[in-house]
Design an enzyme around this catalytic site. Structure first.
Site, PDB file in Angstrom:
ATOM      1  N   HIS A 117       0.829  -1.214   0.000  1.00  0.00           N
ATOM      2  CA  HIS A 117       0.000   0.000   0.000  1.00  0.00           C
ATOM      3  C   HIS A 117       0.861   1.260   0.000  1.00  0.00           C
ATOM      4  O   HIS A 117       0.464   2.281  -0.554  1.00  0.00           O
ATOM      5  CB  HIS A 117      -0.959   0.008   1.200  1.00  0.00           C
ATOM      6  CG  HIS A 117      -2.120  -0.928   1.033  1.00  0.00           C
ATOM      7  ND1 HIS A 117      -3.280  -0.820   1.753  1.00  0.00           N
ATOM      8  CD2 HIS A 117      -2.297  -1.992   0.229  1.00  0.00           C
ATOM      9  CE1 HIS A 117      -4.127  -1.772   1.398  1.00  0.00           C
ATOM     10  NE2 HIS A 117      -3.543  -2.515   0.476  1.00  0.00           N
ATOM     11  N   ASP A 118       2.032   1.204   0.622  1.00  0.00           N
ATOM     12  CA  ASP A 118       2.905   2.379   0.574  1.00  0.00           C
ATOM     13  C   ASP A 118       3.411   2.594  -0.850  1.00  0.00           C
ATOM     14  O   ASP A 118       3.272   3.674  -1.412  1.00  0.00           O
ATOM     15  CB  ASP A 118       4.097   2.213   1.536  1.00  0.00           C
ATOM     16  CG  ASP A 118       4.972   3.471   1.568  1.00  0.00           C
ATOM     17  OD1 ASP A 118       4.411   4.581   1.449  1.00  0.00           O
ATOM     18  OD2 ASP A 118       6.205   3.346   1.727  1.00  0.00           O
ATOM     19  N   ASP A 167       7.542   5.800  -0.172  1.00  0.00           N
ATOM     20  CA  ASP A 167       8.050   7.005   0.484  1.00  0.00           C
ATOM     21  C   ASP A 167       7.531   7.145   1.904  1.00  0.00           C
ATOM     22  O   ASP A 167       7.603   8.234   2.487  1.00  0.00           O
ATOM     23  CB  ASP A 167       7.663   8.250  -0.328  1.00  0.00           C
ATOM     24  CG  ASP A 167       6.159   8.465  -0.341  1.00  0.00           C
ATOM     25  OD1 ASP A 167       5.416   7.533   0.070  1.00  0.00           O
ATOM     26  OD2 ASP A 167       5.708   9.550  -0.730  1.00  0.00           O
ATOM     27  N   ASP A 226       4.708 -19.783   1.452  1.00  0.00           N
ATOM     28  CA  ASP A 226       5.134 -20.824   0.513  1.00  0.00           C
ATOM     29  C   ASP A 226       4.279 -20.733  -0.753  1.00  0.00           C
ATOM     30  O   ASP A 226       3.556 -19.755  -0.933  1.00  0.00           O
ATOM     31  CB  ASP A 226       5.033 -22.211   1.177  1.00  0.00           C
ATOM     32  CG  ASP A 226       3.602 -22.515   1.606  1.00  0.00           C
ATOM     33  OD1 ASP A 226       2.677 -21.770   1.217  1.00  0.00           O
ATOM     34  OD2 ASP A 226       3.402 -23.506   2.322  1.00  0.00           O
TER      35      ASP A 226
END
Ligand code: HEM
Ligand SMILES: *[C@@H]1O[C@H](CO)[C@@H](O)[C@H](O)[C@H]1NC(C)=O
Ligand SMILES: *[C@@H]1O[C@H](CO)[C@@H](O)[C@H](O)[C@H]1NC(C)=O
Ligand SMILES: *[C@@H]1O[C@H](CO)[C@@H](O)[C@H](O)[C@H]1NC(C)=O
Ligand SMILES: CC(=O)N[C@H]1CO[C@H](CO)[C@@H](O)[C@@H]1O
Length: 329
Positions: free
Chosen positions: A62-63, A70, A249
């Site tokens: 989401h960043d 940032d 996995d």
């Protein structure tokens, strides 16, 4: 301007530009303990709460997908300004406190040196390895952004088709193979019923579950979540990977091939002709999945990064550094 001076200036700019990029071990000399401090914070947390891995993976995603990697997702809203944190899709992003804890330790050892954007990136890398995933070397040197707007959050919905999802990933430099590997993030972690409730009972007004879902899974989920018209009170959660929900996995891919995806988009990956073959390769070859996942995560960690003198190194990840003058976006 004097011609020689011009060339000297141009050369300096070039050097500076060449320096200003992400590097493996960016903090080797400025903060040699940086990576080990972060690793320790994550390891201690993981011991009590292995769900730190999905929390960080989702935070990192989401960043990076909103204004680049940032750390804009970490900034608190203020009385006058709603930040990314307040957007709907961020409602269930958690473990901001872990980033704050790592930052506090780093500030004590090397003040104003390690960016919050790098902390998210490194902590995610460490958590993935602790959950059984690959350990990759990820370059650092990101700087923290100066802007965080709730209106900038435009993350994809779980009801998308594969081509619609690729319309988000393609322009950010990912191939279809990368995209399918990134969805392997859903090998760990949970979804709240609200994100798939429409699939388990009255799918698109048919009065029946989504025909692409294993009917036994639909039945189990119905008991846990309730129907769309009568959902159970507290929106409960279920593992996105119905095989090994807390191990990183390739079983997620086997599950979605068996029509046991929780989210619609995850199921679509296994059904869409453009991705079905990639899913089947990842399902049968964990090494191949790990390799591509690593590559795609490193790619993700480089989306629109700020480097050199751009942005700032935040002192606290949840607030911009104080500015005596000037404005912020
Ligand atoms: C089109 C792309 C994607 C969509 C629509 C999507 C959607 C979702 C949704 C709806 C949830 C459930 C959230 C909740 O109920 O709290 C979720 C969870 C999660 N997503 Fe995704 N996702 C996408 C891509 C990714 C990517 C690229 C990653 C990381 C590489 C990722 C990692 C995770 C993780 C780890 C969780 C579990 C979070 C937890 O347990 O707290 N997702 N995703
Ligand atoms: C930091 O050290 C590692 C390991 O010795 C090395 O691979 C890396 O290139 C170094 N990075 C920098 C920027 O000095
Ligand atoms: C699995 O993938 C790896 C890495 O791409 C490859 O070297 C290997 O040959 C594959 N194994 C099989 C059984 O296909
Ligand atoms: C930002 O908000 C969080 C959660 O509400 C809080 O714990 C944290 O202290 C805040 N940060 C600052 C610097 O006030
Ligand atoms: C951690 C955080 O600030 N979450 C917020 C995300 O956005 C929702 C609103 O959409 C808020 O209610 C949450 O508090």
């Amino acid at each position: 301007m004097d011609k020689n001076l011009f060339f000297i200036l141009a050369f300096c700019l070039l050097l500076h530009g060449a320096n200003a990029q992400l590097k493996i071990g960016f903090y080797n000399s400025s903060c040699p303990q940086a990576e080990s401090i972060i690793e320790r914070v994550v390891r201690l947390r993981f011991r009590n709460d292995p769900s730190v891995t999905p929390a960080l993976l989702r935070m990192h995603f989401h960043d990076c997908f909103v204004r680049g990697c940032d750390a804009s997702i970490l900034v608190n809203s203020t009385r006058t300004k709603s930040a990314e944190k307040d957007a709907g899709p961020n409602e269930t992003v958690r473990n901001y406190d872990l980033i704050d804890a790592a930052k506090a330790q780093l500030e004590a050892v090397c003040p104003a040196t390690v960016s919050c954007a790098d902390i998210i990136t490194l902590a995610t890398r460490d958590a993935v390895a602790l959950s059984g995933g690959p350990h990759y070397k990820v370059p650092t040197g990101r700087r923290d952004g100066l802007v965080s707007n709730v209106e900038d959050v435009n993350l994809p919905s779980p009801a998308l088709t594969v081509p619609e999802a690729f319309a988000f990933f393609g322009p950010k430099g990912f191939t279809l193979v990368d995209m399918v590997a990134l969805f392997g993030g859903h090998s760990v972690g949970v979804s709240h019923c609200a994100f798939f409730q429409d699939r388990i009972s009255d799918f698109q007004g048919t009065g029946r579950p989504d025909p692409t879902m294993d009917p036994r899974l639909a039945e189990t989920l119905l008991k846990r979540c309730g129907t769309q018209s009568r959902p159970l009170n507290r929106d409960p959660t279920v593992f996105l990977d119905q095989g090994t929900g807390s191990v990183f996995d390739n079983q997620f891919y086997g599950q979605i091939r068996s029509r046991r995806a929780i989210l619609k988009i995850d199921q679509e990956l296994a059904l869409d002709p453009s991705t079905a073959r990639i899913v089947s390769i990842f399902a049968s070859n964990r090494t191949a999945f790990n390799q591509i996942f690593e590559r795609a995560m490193i790619k993700m960690s480089k989306i629109q990064v700020l480097v050199g003198n751009a942005g700032e190194i935040r002192k606290k990840c949840s607030v911009f550094n104080p500015r005596p003058k000037g404005k912020r976006g």
